[in-house]
Design a protein around this motif. Structure first.
Motif, PDB file in Angstrom:
ATOM      1  N   MET A  72    -121.202  59.043  13.015  1.00  0.00           N
ATOM      2  CA  MET A  72    -122.123  60.116  13.400  1.00  0.00           C
ATOM      3  C   MET A  72    -123.334  59.557  14.134  1.00  0.00           C
ATOM      4  N   LEU A  73    -123.775  58.360  13.738  1.00  0.00           N
ATOM      5  CA  LEU A  73    -124.900  57.727  14.418  1.00  0.00           C
ATOM      6  C   LEU A  73    -124.509  57.305  15.829  1.00  0.00           C
ATOM      7  N   GLN A  74    -123.288  56.812  15.999  1.00  0.00           N
ATOM      8  CA  GLN A  74    -122.804  56.468  17.334  1.00  0.00           C
ATOM      9  C   GLN A  74    -122.782  57.691  18.244  1.00  0.00           C
ATOM     10  N   ARG A  75    -122.397  58.831  17.697  1.00  0.00           N
ATOM     11  CA  ARG A  75    -122.259  60.056  18.486  1.00  0.00           C
ATOM     12  C   ARG A  75    -123.585  60.763  18.728  1.00  0.00           C
ATOM     13  N   ARG A  87    -125.399  62.396  16.406  1.00  0.00           N
ATOM     14  CA  ARG A  87    -125.560  63.598  15.588  1.00  0.00           C
ATOM     15  C   ARG A  87    -126.778  63.501  14.672  1.00  0.00           C
ATOM     16  N   GLY A  88    -127.360  64.628  14.392  1.00  0.00           N
ATOM     17  CA  GLY A  88    -128.486  64.661  13.478  1.00  0.00           C
ATOM     18  C   GLY A  88    -128.125  64.123  12.106  1.00  0.00           C
ATOM     19  N   ALA A  89    -126.892  64.405  11.666  1.00  0.00           N
ATOM     20  CA  ALA A  89    -126.457  63.915  10.360  1.00  0.00           C
ATOM     21  C   ALA A  89    -126.421  62.393  10.326  1.00  0.00           C
ATOM     22  N   GLY A  90    -126.154  61.756  11.468  1.00  0.00           N
ATOM     23  CA  GLY A  90    -126.160  60.303  11.518  1.00  0.00           C
ATOM     24  C   GLY A  90    -127.556  59.749  11.323  1.00  0.00           C
ATOM     25  N   TRP A  91    -128.542  60.366  11.974  1.00  0.00           N
ATOM     26  CA  TRP A  91    -129.934  59.938  11.833  1.00  0.00           C
ATOM     27  C   TRP A  91    -130.407  60.127  10.394  1.00  0.00           C
ATOM     28  N   LEU A  92    -130.138  61.296   9.833  1.00  0.00           N
ATOM     29  CA  LEU A  92    -130.573  61.582   8.460  1.00  0.00           C
ATOM     30  C   LEU A  92    -129.851  60.696   7.451  1.00  0.00           C
ATOM     31  N   ARG A 126    -130.161  58.656  24.051  1.00  0.00           N
ATOM     32  CA  ARG A 126    -130.108  57.929  22.786  1.00  0.00           C
ATOM     33  C   ARG A 126    -131.412  57.183  22.522  1.00  0.00           C
ATOM     34  N   SER A 127    -132.221  56.927  23.557  1.00  0.00           N
ATOM     35  CA  SER A 127    -133.354  56.026  23.396  1.00  0.00           C
ATOM     36  C   SER A 127    -134.316  56.504  22.314  1.00  0.00           C
ATOM     37  N   ASP A 128    -134.784  57.738  22.389  1.00  0.00           N
ATOM     38  CA  ASP A 128    -135.734  58.212  21.391  1.00  0.00           C
ATOM     39  C   ASP A 128    -135.063  58.397  20.037  1.00  0.00           C
ATOM     40  N   TYR A 129    -133.819  58.778  20.061  1.00  0.00           N
ATOM     41  CA  TYR A 129    -133.035  58.963  18.826  1.00  0.00           C
ATOM     42  C   TYR A 129    -132.992  57.664  18.024  1.00  0.00           C
ATOM     43  N   TYR A 130    -132.642  56.561  18.691  1.00  0.00           N
ATOM     44  CA  TYR A 130    -132.595  55.272  17.996  1.00  0.00           C
ATOM     45  C   TYR A 130    -133.989  54.689  17.784  1.00  0.00           C
ATOM     46  N   HIS A 186    -116.143  65.854  16.366  1.00  0.00           N
ATOM     47  CA  HIS A 186    -115.365  64.720  16.867  1.00  0.00           C
ATOM     48  C   HIS A 186    -115.758  64.235  18.254  1.00  0.00           C
ATOM     49  N   SER A 187    -116.467  65.027  19.037  1.00  0.00           N
ATOM     50  CA  SER A 187    -116.765  64.606  20.402  1.00  0.00           C
ATOM     51  C   SER A 187    -117.603  63.332  20.424  1.00  0.00           C
ATOM     52  N   ALA A 188    -117.165  62.363  21.239  1.00  0.00           N
ATOM     53  CA  ALA A 188    -117.954  61.146  21.437  1.00  0.00           C
ATOM     54  C   ALA A 188    -118.931  61.317  22.590  1.00  0.00           C
ATOM     55  N   TYR A 189    -118.872  62.461  23.268  1.00  0.00           N
ATOM     56  CA  TYR A 189    -119.730  62.750  24.409  1.00  0.00           C
ATOM     57  C   TYR A 189    -120.754  63.794  23.962  1.00  0.00           C
TER      58      TYR A 189
END
Length: 391
Positions: A18-21, A23-28, A61-65, A310-313
């Motif tokens: 989820m972090l690769q994609r 998604r908010g759930a990956g960040w949380l 992705r920059s601000d997300y990471y 599932h989307s990687a995009y």
């Protein structure tokens, strides 16, 4: 659905996946786990997974990471040691810059060091003669030039409005015939211009050659012009054509998906769902998702949930979010809160507009509304909800 992936992706339902994609759930999930810093580093280091973006040119992705790295107190040195040594480090540079903007002294110092290192090669180049670049587009052609001159000229998109307006409105049978002849011959230098004009004249005379080009499914400017011809046709012409082409697994199917993204009607729902079920590329998938989003009376569509997960995009996921918001009453409780932490601004804006309010959502809305680095649309939607002006 067959979802194209980055090299060696983690599972879509795993925290790293989820972090690769984005998604908010990956960040949380990373924030709440002892392993969050390792998941983040796996997305930033030059390991076999590399850059986790499916399209490095456009995905955010920059601000997300960066915000995650700051939240987890991840040292910049742990992922930026090789910064500047290759294209694979683009995402790292963007993240370091975003961290510096947000007040990271370590990131700012690293950027300053890199700038100093870049100065010396620049000094060595001082005094190098500057080569003047000249246009190679050929001589200018006036919009009122003879039709043969217009079709023989070297044009670059966007075509001049004066030329398009003149040819779109012409009633001269000689000029119309010249446009049609050029559009039936892909080797004619005026082919692209002729297609552009004839689509706006609702003239389907080039349709046979356009279909042949799209069926060949070869990349390049010829296919691109054929694609644009179909999508620029009026809906009363393009929609029946799209319905007849949708099941083709070549350029015809892709063009049909794009037409339906703009013109789909409730009667198209079943065919769109069937096409989405066998889609294998993100561009067609995105168009099909948009098309379903036009049909709230036929929703909800469980396929959109699958695309979201599932989307990687991230651009395709963003379209799924917009479509679910329009077609699924459960979206506000199912996905919208997670969207507030998504990597894409348009997704965060949709979450801010629709997420069911609780203490966590309210706190995140306040954070977004006060974030000077957030995009305007997100800040405005967040503030509107806090002021009671939103959903």
């Amino acid at each position: 659905m067959e979802f194209p992936q980055i090299d060696d992706p983690a599972g879509a339902d795993t925290p790293l996946g989820m972090l690769q994609r984005g998604r908010g759930a990956g960040w949380l999930g990373a924030v709440s786990s002892d392993d969050g810093d390792q998941w983040l580093l796996a997305c930033l280091r030059g390991d076999p997974r590399g850059d986790p973006r499916w399209d490095r040119q456009v995905e955010s992705r920059s601000d997300y990471y960066a915000t995650l790295a700051l939240r987890l107190s991840v040292p910049v040195a742990s992922f930026a040691a090789d910064l500047g040594e290759g294209d694979e480090q683009w995402i790292v540079g963007d993240v370091v810059e975003a961290m510096a903007r947000r007040g990271s002294v370590e990131a700012a110092e690293l950027l300053s060091t890199l700038e100093r290192d870049d100065d010396q090669p620049g000094d060595e180049m001082a005094g190098t003669p500057v080569v003047e670049l000249r246009s190679t587009t050929g001589p200018r052609v006036s919009a009122d030039a003879p039709i043969d001159d217009l079709l023989a000229a070297t044009w670059h998109r966007p075509f001049p409005k004066a030329v398009i307006n003149r040819l779109r409105m012409t009633r001269d049978p000689v000029e119309v015939d010249a446009l049609r002849r050029a559009a039936r011959d892909v080797d004619n230098p005026g082919w692209h211009l002729a297609l552009h004009v004839l689509a706006r004249r609702a003239d389907v005379s080039p349709l046979e050659v356009v279909e042949r080009v799209l069926a060949a499914d070869e990349t390049g400017s010829v296919r691109a012009s054929a694609f644009r011809f179909v999508t620029a046709l009026p809906s009363d012409i393009a929609l029946p054509l799209a319905r007849s082409w949708l099941s083709h697994d070549d350029g015809r199917g892709s063009a049909a998906s794009a037409v339906l993204a703009s013109h789909a009607e409730p009667v198209d729902a079943l065919a769109l769902r069937e096409a989405l079920a066998v889609a294998t590329d993100y561009y067609s998938m995105s168009s099909l998702v948009e098309a379903l989003g036009r049909l709230p009376e036929a929703g909800p569509f469980p396929e959109l949930d699958e695309v979201y997960v599932h989307s990687a995009y991230s651009y395709t996921r963003a379209r799924a979010v917009h479509a679910m918001a329009a077609t699924d009453p459960a979206f506000a409780d199912k996905w919208a809160a997670e969207c507030l932490w998504d990597c894409e601004g348009v997704v965060r804006a949709e979450g801010a507009r629709l997420a069911s309010l609780d203490s966590v959502v309210a706190a995140r809305l306040q954070e977004l509304a006060n974030d000077e680095f957030e995009v305007d649309e997100v800040r405005d939607e967040a503030q509107a909800r806090l002021d009671g002006r939103g959903a």
